[in-house]
Design an enzyme around this catalytic site. Structure first.
Site, PDB file in Angstrom:
ATOM      1  N   HIS A   1      15.323 -37.639  -6.442  1.00 32.95           N
ATOM      2  CA  HIS A   1      14.580 -38.041  -5.237  1.00 32.95           C
ATOM      3  C   HIS A   1      13.106 -37.660  -5.345  1.00 32.95           C
ATOM      4  O   HIS A   1      12.398 -37.641  -4.353  1.00 32.95           O
ATOM      5  CB  HIS A   1      15.222 -37.425  -3.995  1.00 32.95           C
ATOM      6  CG  HIS A   1      16.638 -37.874  -3.809  1.00 32.95           C
ATOM      7  ND1 HIS A   1      16.962 -39.140  -3.390  1.00 32.95           N
ATOM      8  CD2 HIS A   1      17.809 -37.240  -4.050  1.00 32.95           C
ATOM      9  CE1 HIS A   1      18.280 -39.266  -3.349  1.00 32.95           C
ATOM     10  NE2 HIS A   1      18.814 -38.120  -3.752  1.00 32.95           N
TER      11      HIS A   1
ATOM     12  N   TRP B   1      -2.924  -2.635  -1.827  1.00 34.61           N
ATOM     13  CA  TRP B   1      -2.694  -4.060  -2.036  1.00 34.61           C
ATOM     14  C   TRP B   1      -3.641  -4.732  -1.049  1.00 34.61           C
ATOM     15  O   TRP B   1      -3.453  -4.650   0.160  1.00 34.61           O
ATOM     16  CB  TRP B   1      -1.239  -4.421  -1.739  1.00 34.61           C
ATOM     17  CG  TRP B   1      -0.912  -5.847  -2.060  1.00 34.61           C
ATOM     18  CD1 TRP B   1      -0.523  -6.357  -3.261  1.00 34.61           C
ATOM     19  CD2 TRP B   1      -0.939  -6.965  -1.160  1.00 34.61           C
ATOM     20  NE1 TRP B   1      -0.318  -7.716  -3.163  1.00 34.61           N
ATOM     21  CE2 TRP B   1      -0.562  -8.114  -1.895  1.00 34.61           C
ATOM     22  CE3 TRP B   1      -1.249  -7.110   0.196  1.00 34.61           C
ATOM     23  CZ2 TRP B   1      -0.483  -9.377  -1.320  1.00 34.61           C
ATOM     24  CZ3 TRP B   1      -1.172  -8.379   0.760  1.00 34.61           C
ATOM     25  CH2 TRP B   1      -0.793  -9.499   0.006  1.00 34.61           C
TER      26      TRP B   1
ATOM     27  N   ARG C   1       3.967  -0.350  -4.765  1.00 38.37           N
ATOM     28  CA  ARG C   1       3.635  -0.844  -3.420  1.00 38.37           C
ATOM     29  C   ARG C   1       2.275  -1.540  -3.366  1.00 38.37           C
ATOM     30  O   ARG C   1       1.902  -2.095  -2.325  1.00 38.37           O
ATOM     31  CB  ARG C   1       3.645   0.314  -2.418  1.00 38.37           C
ATOM     32  CG  ARG C   1       4.999   0.973  -2.261  1.00 38.37           C
ATOM     33  CD  ARG C   1       4.940   2.018  -1.188  1.00 38.37           C
ATOM     34  NE  ARG C   1       4.700   1.425   0.102  1.00 38.37           N
ATOM     35  CZ  ARG C   1       5.641   1.047   0.947  1.00 38.37           C
ATOM     36  NH1 ARG C   1       6.898   1.215   0.647  1.00 38.37           N
ATOM     37  NH2 ARG C   1       5.326   0.508   2.109  1.00 38.37           N
TER      38      ARG C   1
ATOM     39  N   LYS D   1       5.671  -4.462  -3.919  1.00 36.03           N
ATOM     40  CA  LYS D   1       7.015  -4.342  -3.386  1.00 36.03           C
ATOM     41  C   LYS D   1       6.882  -3.905  -1.933  1.00 36.03           C
ATOM     42  O   LYS D   1       5.936  -3.206  -1.595  1.00 36.03           O
ATOM     43  CB  LYS D   1       7.771  -3.266  -4.180  1.00 36.03           C
ATOM     44  CG  LYS D   1       9.248  -3.508  -4.195  1.00 36.03           C
ATOM     45  CD  LYS D   1       9.897  -2.838  -5.357  1.00 36.03           C
ATOM     46  CE  LYS D   1      11.376  -3.126  -5.374  1.00 36.03           C
ATOM     47  NZ  LYS D   1      11.702  -4.416  -5.973  1.00 36.03           N
TER      48      LYS D   1
ATOM     49  N   LYS E   1      12.007 -15.566 -10.468  1.00 32.00           N
ATOM     50  CA  LYS E   1      11.827 -14.468 -11.429  1.00 32.00           C
ATOM     51  C   LYS E   1      10.867 -14.893 -12.536  1.00 32.00           C
ATOM     52  O   LYS E   1       9.973 -14.157 -12.911  1.00 32.00           O
ATOM     53  CB  LYS E   1      13.164 -14.057 -12.080  1.00 32.00           C
ATOM     54  CG  LYS E   1      14.118 -13.242 -11.244  1.00 32.00           C
ATOM     55  CD  LYS E   1      13.677 -11.844 -10.931  1.00 32.00           C
ATOM     56  CE  LYS E   1      13.024 -11.810  -9.572  1.00 32.00           C
ATOM     57  NZ  LYS E   1      13.848 -11.409  -8.450  1.00 32.00           N
TER      58      LYS E   1
ATOM     59  N   GLU F   1       7.158 -15.156 -11.249  1.00 37.71           N
ATOM     60  CA  GLU F   1       6.470 -13.909 -10.900  1.00 37.71           C
ATOM     61  C   GLU F   1       6.278 -12.974 -12.100  1.00 37.71           C
ATOM     62  O   GLU F   1       5.326 -12.199 -12.125  1.00 37.71           O
ATOM     63  CB  GLU F   1       7.144 -13.186  -9.727  1.00 37.71           C
ATOM     64  CG  GLU F   1       8.517 -12.663  -9.985  1.00 37.71           C
ATOM     65  CD  GLU F   1       9.156 -12.026  -8.756  1.00 37.71           C
ATOM     66  OE1 GLU F   1       8.451 -11.567  -7.857  1.00 37.71           O
ATOM     67  OE2 GLU F   1      10.402 -11.984  -8.711  1.00 37.71           O
TER      68      GLU F   1
ATOM     69  N   ASN G   1      -1.944   1.525   5.689  1.00 35.01           N
ATOM     70  CA  ASN G   1      -1.083   0.459   5.179  1.00 35.01           C
ATOM     71  C   ASN G   1      -0.861  -0.499   6.339  1.00 35.01           C
ATOM     72  O   ASN G   1      -0.504  -0.066   7.428  1.00 35.01           O
ATOM     73  CB  ASN G   1       0.245   1.081   4.720  1.00 35.01           C
ATOM     74  CG  ASN G   1       1.301   0.036   4.409  1.00 35.01           C
ATOM     75  OD1 ASN G   1       0.982  -1.128   4.171  1.00 35.01           O
ATOM     76  ND2 ASN G   1       2.555   0.464   4.411  1.00 35.01           N
ATOM     77  N   GLY G   2      -1.079  -1.803   6.122  1.00 35.47           N
ATOM     78  CA  GLY G   2      -0.867  -2.762   7.203  1.00 35.47           C
ATOM     79  C   GLY G   2      -2.153  -3.473   7.556  1.00 35.47           C
ATOM     80  O   GLY G   2      -3.098  -3.509   6.759  1.00 35.47           O
TER      81      GLY G   2
ATOM     82  N   CYS H   1       0.837  -1.179   0.000  1.00 36.04           N
ATOM     83  CA  CYS H   1       0.000   0.000   0.000  1.00 36.04           C
ATOM     84  C   CYS H   1       0.884   1.245   0.000  1.00 36.04           C
ATOM     85  O   CYS H   1       1.817   1.347   0.782  1.00 36.04           O
ATOM     86  CB  CYS H   1      -0.953   0.071   1.181  1.00 36.04           C
ATOM     87  SG  CYS H   1      -2.171  -1.239   1.189  1.00 36.04           S
TER      88      CYS H   1
ATOM     89  N   GLU I   1      16.414 -18.484  -7.573  1.00 36.05           N
ATOM     90  CA  GLU I   1      16.128 -17.107  -7.985  1.00 36.05           C
ATOM     91  C   GLU I   1      15.640 -17.062  -9.437  1.00 36.05           C
ATOM     92  O   GLU I   1      14.699 -16.330  -9.754  1.00 36.05           O
ATOM     93  CB  GLU I   1      17.388 -16.248  -7.789  1.00 36.05           C
ATOM     94  CG  GLU I   1      17.275 -14.806  -8.220  1.00 36.05           C
ATOM     95  CD  GLU I   1      16.210 -14.000  -7.480  1.00 36.05           C
ATOM     96  OE1 GLU I   1      15.629 -14.480  -6.492  1.00 36.05           O
ATOM     97  OE2 GLU I   1      15.932 -12.865  -7.925  1.00 36.05           O
TER      98      GLU I   1
HETATM   99  C1  F6R Z   1      10.994 -10.983  -5.774  1.00 40.15           C
HETATM  100  C2  F6R Z   1      11.139 -10.014  -4.716  1.00 40.15           C
HETATM  101  C3  F6R Z   1      10.676 -10.410  -3.364  1.00 40.15           C
HETATM  102  C4  F6R Z   1      11.462  -9.667  -2.267  1.00 40.15           C
HETATM  103  C5  F6R Z   1      10.880 -10.002  -0.888  1.00 40.15           C
HETATM  104  C6  F6R Z   1      11.675  -9.345   0.224  1.00 40.15           C
HETATM  105  O1  F6R Z   1      11.455 -10.481  -7.002  1.00 40.15           O
HETATM  106  O2  F6R Z   1      11.585  -8.923  -4.945  1.00 40.15           O
HETATM  107  O3  F6R Z   1      10.754 -11.793  -3.191  1.00 40.15           O
HETATM  108  O4  F6R Z   1      12.787 -10.064  -2.341  1.00 40.15           O
HETATM  109  O5  F6R Z   1       9.556  -9.586  -0.826  1.00 40.15           O
HETATM  110  O6  F6R Z   1      11.677  -7.961   0.072  1.00 40.15           O
HETATM  111  P1  F6R Z   1      12.737  -7.065   0.818  1.00 40.15           P
HETATM  112  O7  F6R Z   1      14.070  -7.362   0.229  1.00 40.15           O
HETATM  113  O8  F6R Z   1      12.297  -5.662   0.593  1.00 40.15           O
HETATM  114  O9  F6R Z   1      12.685  -7.453   2.264  1.00 40.15           O
END
Ligand code: F6R
Length: 609
Positions: free
Chosen positions: A505, A75, A27, A604, A486, A489, A101-102, A2, A482
């Site tokens: 396994h 969000w 966000r 994010k 990527k 997502e 937010n929260g 948010c 990773e």
């Molecule tokens: C994926 C991604 C997320 C963040 C995770 C932690 O591309 O960016 O998996 O890595 O939400 O976020 P931070 O680093 O801000 O704690």
């Protein structure tokens, strides 16, 4: 999670608020809304991306004018993303507006009580009860009413409240979720993150826990929950507006992938002296405290967790200290064994991820020393840790982490080598060799970026895949995780990362003719074993895309496609190997028509548990 923005000043608030939201949309982007003090409180809100709100504002019959206001991009947690559930939320008389937010954890009992007392609820959100609590508590002073409301709330949140009774003030409160005040000249702003205020100022004050702020055009007053005034400690942010723009790239993600060489260089700068020794005073750890460490914990989420996994290999190898790495949301619920001899590294791009924040709080509570590795100056995690090592990646606007991942790894290598330097587990010459190798990483990453045409061809070939497996051993394993994260997502293709030796396994049952398998097969001490694992999936019909070291001819005999990357030390190779996988996810996402900067369901900075 948010985005919150508020403005009080001499200019029309609406365009400033919308611009602020545009810069915070990463966000959360399932609905957006504004409240402007225009006679009373005028609210417009819409489900969908910010553009929906902009259309609604354009179509509005009577233009909204006013010099104080606030806005929100959501969000969803409680209640589907609909117009009604979008913020701001109003009290019964439409005189008080709240954005949030929260999560308010006790919202149901508050809502039941308030409804019984005659308050009318129209949304399914937890936020709406705050508007009614403030309404109930209001006796002529908005900040006091907010304080009174907050006393009744449990949860982790940031709130911003305006009232038609006091149209020149916005009141904010921080309880775990981030809130900063942007200090301008004759105008001030409030936001959940720095990019929203850069249009007006680079000077800001981060709110500390349980602080309340009253923002007016000509004054900012911060108090604690009892109303005692707290002095302002302003800070300057280095980023400018241009750093938060696309600068000619099609998307933020592509721009940020290309910024990696610079981000790596900036993260290394100033931390190495002319003799190749590391200088990490920012960690704020005395030599005797470092000598006293018996065990290291790393806590993080998502991509940051993958950086932490890479760090485990480096720290154990260079310092011989045992390292436990844990997903932050699991850490504090399993009673980990921590004490004054443990060092906890909290890795977080945003510095606000609530799971990581709670994990480091737990560690500190158990007497562990805590170091934050973060990209966000004065973020909650940075402020609550004993020491902090900043990654200097600059603002990251795409939801998927790219440049922050590689800089997190480099910051963790620096930390590992520094521990080894102080503890004497590596010779000075070994440290300076590693440092020299690290200083070459920005150029190696730059070379990898030129693989784009080859990556595009692979993306075209595999864009319709239903499942993709990523496999690797040793540090290739976190890279596989990773790469898979990527891809899923950004393109919504099902992808899994596995340790290559683990496939037989169970997961190998997923392999059938034509399934793409991305194998991390760069030079390392387990290279031959990775080759055997590639043979195993080939034998079952998989199409193998290998990422291998330049000059490797053997790999060409087993893999269907090879992306060659420059040679580097095997502990540093994740920095180089990750880049083509980011590019592959990006290119496939684009071909599938996905919104690569704002993938569905994500946000994010995850500030809810
Ligand atoms: C994926 C991604 C997320 C963040 C995770 C932690 O591309 O960016 O998996 O890595 O939400 O976020 P931070 O680093 O801000 O704690």
């Amino acid at each position: 999670m948010c985005g919150i923005v508020g403005y009080a000043g001499p200019d029309e608030a609406l365009p400033i608020l919308v611009e602020g939201l545009r810069r915070l949309e990463y966000r959360g982007y399932d609905s957006a809304g504004v409240a402007v003090m225009d006679g009373g409180v005028r609210v417009v809100k819409r489900a969908g991306k910010l553009s929906e709100l902009e259309d609604a504002l354009r179509d509005h019959q009577t233009p909204i004018t006013g010099r104080t206001g606030m806005a929100h991009t959501r969000w969803a947690t409680h209640g589907a993303p609909t117009d009604l559930n979008a913020h701001p939320h109003l009290d019964c008389r439409g005189r008080i507006a709240v954005i949030h937010n929260g999560i308010i954890e006790n919202f149901q009992s508050l809502r039941d009580r308030l409804a019984k007392a005659g308050h009318r609820f129209i949304s399914e959100t937890d936020t709406e009860c705050v508007a009614h609590l403030v309404e109930e508590a209001y006796r002529g002073n908005l900040a006091d009413a907010v304080r009174e409301a907050v006393r009744q709330l449990t949860g982790a949140y940031a709130l911003v409240v305006t009232s038609a009774e006091e149209p020149d003030v916005i009141v904010g409160v921080k309880v775990s979720s981030p809130l900063i005040v942007g200090l301008g000249k004759g105008e001030n702003m409030l936001a959940s993150d720095i990019p929203a205020v850069l249009q007006k100022t680079r000077t800001f004050v981060p709110l500390a826990e349980n602080q309340v702020v009253e923002v007016r055009a000509d004054a900012v007053r911060i108090t604690d929950l009892d109303g005692a005034e707290v002095p302002l400690s302003p800070m300057e942010v280095e980023w400018d507006l241009a750093a938060a723009e696309k600068s000619g790239f099609a998307d933020f993600m592509l721009k940020e992938i290309h910024e990696q060489p610079v981000a790596l260089r900036d993260t290394l700068r100033g931390r190495i002296d002319s003799l190749g020794r590391l200088n990490l005073d920012d960690l704020r750890m005395r030599e005797d405290q470092i000598q006293d460490v018996h065990k290291v914990f790393v806590v993080a989420c998502g991509t940051a967790f993958h950086a932490g996994l890479v760090a485990k290999y480096a720290i154990e190898h260079w310092t011989r200290l045992p390292v436990e790495i844990e997903i932050a949301s699991e850490f504090r619920y399993r009673d980990p064994v921590l004490d004054g001899h443990t060092l906890t590294l909290g890795v977080s791009q945003s510095g606000e991820t609530i799971d990581t924040l709670e994990a480091i709080r737990h560690a500190r509570h158990q007497q562990s020393r805590v170091i934050a590795i973060t990209n966000t100056v004065a973020s909650s995690i940075a402020r609550e840790a004993d020491g902090v090592l900043y990654t200097h990646a600059g603002p990251e606007r795409a939801v998927a982490g790219t440049k922050t991942f590689v800089t997190q790894m480099v910051a963790l290598y620096l930390t590992a080598l520094y521990l080894a330097q102080v503890r004497g587990t590596l010779f000075p010459a070994e440290i300076s060799d590693h440092v020299e190798e690290m200083q070459g990483l920005p150029d190696l990453v730059k070379r990898v970026l030129s693989l784009d045409d080859q990556v595009q061809a692979l993306a075209e070939r595999y864009q319709q895949a239903r499942d993709v497996l990523f496999i690797g051993r040793h540090t290739g394993y976190p890279v596989a995780l990773e790469g898979a994260l990527k891809l899923k997502e950004i393109s919504y293709i099902h992808a899994e990362g596995y340790p290559a030796g683990e496939l037989k396994h169970g997961p190998i049952a997923l392999v059938e003719p034509g399934v793409p398998v991305v194998a991390i097969a760069t030079e390392c001490h387990v290279y031959q074993k990775v080759l055997s694992n590639i043979q195993e999936v080939k034998a079952r019909g998989a199409e193998v895309i290998a990422v291998a070291t330049e000059g490797d001819v053997e790999i060409g005999r087993v893999a269907d496609h090879v992306l060659y990357v420059p040679r580097t030390h095997e502990l540093f190779s994740p920095v180089v190997v990750t880049v083509p996988l980011q590019m592959l996810a990006y290119r496939i996402g684009k071909l599938r028509g996905c919104d690569v900067d704002q993938p569905r369901n994500l946000a994010k900075s995850v500030t809810v548990e």
